[in-house]
Design a protein around this motif. Structure first.
Motif, PDB file in Angstrom:
ATOM      1  N   ASP A 183     -42.789 -22.719 -20.673  1.00  0.00           N
ATOM      2  CA  ASP A 183     -42.100 -23.280 -21.918  1.00  0.00           C
ATOM      3  C   ASP A 183     -43.095 -22.789 -23.248  1.00  0.00           C
ATOM      4  O   ASP A 183     -44.363 -23.622 -23.252  1.00  0.00           O
ATOM      5  CB  ASP A 183     -42.329 -24.788 -21.807  1.00  0.00           C
ATOM      6  CG  ASP A 183     -41.741 -25.557 -22.917  1.00  0.00           C
ATOM      7  OD1 ASP A 183     -41.041 -24.884 -23.781  1.00  0.00           O
ATOM      8  OD2 ASP A 183     -41.986 -26.668 -23.124  1.00  0.00           O
ATOM      9  N   LYS A 202     -40.598 -31.849 -17.731  1.00  0.00           N
ATOM     10  CA  LYS A 202     -39.622 -31.379 -18.736  1.00  0.00           C
ATOM     11  C   LYS A 202     -38.361 -30.991 -18.116  1.00  0.00           C
ATOM     12  O   LYS A 202     -38.280 -30.526 -17.152  1.00  0.00           O
ATOM     13  CB  LYS A 202     -40.364 -30.430 -19.591  1.00  0.00           C
ATOM     14  CG  LYS A 202     -41.777 -30.679 -20.147  1.00  0.00           C
ATOM     15  CD  LYS A 202     -42.047 -29.539 -20.915  1.00  0.00           C
ATOM     16  CE  LYS A 202     -43.582 -29.812 -21.577  1.00  0.00           C
ATOM     17  NZ  LYS A 202     -43.891 -28.579 -22.221  1.00  0.00           N
ATOM     18  N   THR A 203     -37.274 -31.451 -19.180  1.00  0.00           N
ATOM     19  CA  THR A 203     -35.908 -30.791 -18.762  1.00  0.00           C
ATOM     20  C   THR A 203     -35.304 -30.287 -19.869  1.00  0.00           C
ATOM     21  O   THR A 203     -35.368 -30.964 -21.104  1.00  0.00           O
ATOM     22  CB  THR A 203     -35.194 -31.996 -18.225  1.00  0.00           C
ATOM     23  OG1 THR A 203     -35.986 -32.800 -17.082  1.00  0.00           O
ATOM     24  CG2 THR A 203     -33.526 -31.797 -17.908  1.00  0.00           C
ATOM     25  N   ASP A 204     -34.752 -29.029 -19.612  1.00  0.00           N
ATOM     26  CA  ASP A 204     -33.916 -28.552 -20.643  1.00  0.00           C
ATOM     27  C   ASP A 204     -32.493 -28.433 -20.066  1.00  0.00           C
ATOM     28  O   ASP A 204     -32.280 -27.606 -19.272  1.00  0.00           O
ATOM     29  CB  ASP A 204     -34.609 -26.900 -21.025  1.00  0.00           C
ATOM     30  CG  ASP A 204     -33.929 -26.286 -22.200  1.00  0.00           C
ATOM     31  OD1 ASP A 204     -33.436 -27.021 -22.881  1.00  0.00           O
ATOM     32  OD2 ASP A 204     -34.125 -25.106 -22.334  1.00  0.00           O
TER      33      ASP A 204
END
Length: 179
Positions: free
Chosen positions: A43, A106-108
């Protein structure tokens, strides 16, 4: 946010929204596929390496189609002996749309919609092969294909198709006239 996943003995760098072609996976078009073998997450400047896998990381994708890949030709020859053999092979492959990458807190997610139109149908439309398009749409109807079909039918009702001109008859020879 991106991830490096392992599937089919190969590694792929993916991020949300990517179109991915991998070794054949089981499932019907539209099925959700989850990859737990995440080797690395990135990231920006922050990189999380797994030892060998990143704990709790997962990549989700939607299966678009399973098809045969490009043809590979195998040619064998022994010179001056008259020995020549040609064979071919087409590997099965699956086409996926990556919908989300999650891990390291985290998430995308990808906010688009997955179009399940197969590549063979897109290629036939691009080449304007109407009979092949009709055959493929009848075999596997999809929502985008149904939306376009009435427009094409309305266009054919307005303008009738032209027929080929008949071939001219061969000129009669004098021998035929005498008989």
């Amino acid at each position: 946010m991106y991830a490096v996943i392992k599937t089919g003995g190969k590694q792929y760098r993916v991020q949300a929204g990517d179109l991915l072609v991998v070794e054949k996976l089981d499932g019907e078009p539209g099925a959700e596929v989850a990859f737990g073998d995440v080797l690395m997450l990135g990231d920006g400047e922050a990189i999380t390496l797994g030892a060998p896998l990143v704990d709790g990381a997962q990549v989700s994708a939607t299966l678009i189609e399973t098809r045969k890949g490009e043809k590979v030709k195998i040619f064998k020859k022994i010179r001056r002996q008259g020995y020549r053999r040609t064979k071919g092979h087409r590997q099965h492959e699956s086409v996926l749309r990556v919908t989300s990458v999650a891990g390291a807190g985290k998430t995308d997610k990808w906010d688009g919609t997955v179009d399940l139109t197969p590549k063979a149908l897109l290629d036939a439309r691009a080449r304007n092969l109407k009979n092949v398009v009709a055959e493929l749409e009848a075999a596997a109807p999809a929502a985008p294909a149904k939306a376009k079909a009435p427009k094409a039918a309305a266009a054919t009702d307005e303008a009738p198709a032209k027929k080929a001109a008949p071939k001219k008859a061969a000129a009669k020879s004098s021998d035929d006239a005498a008989v």
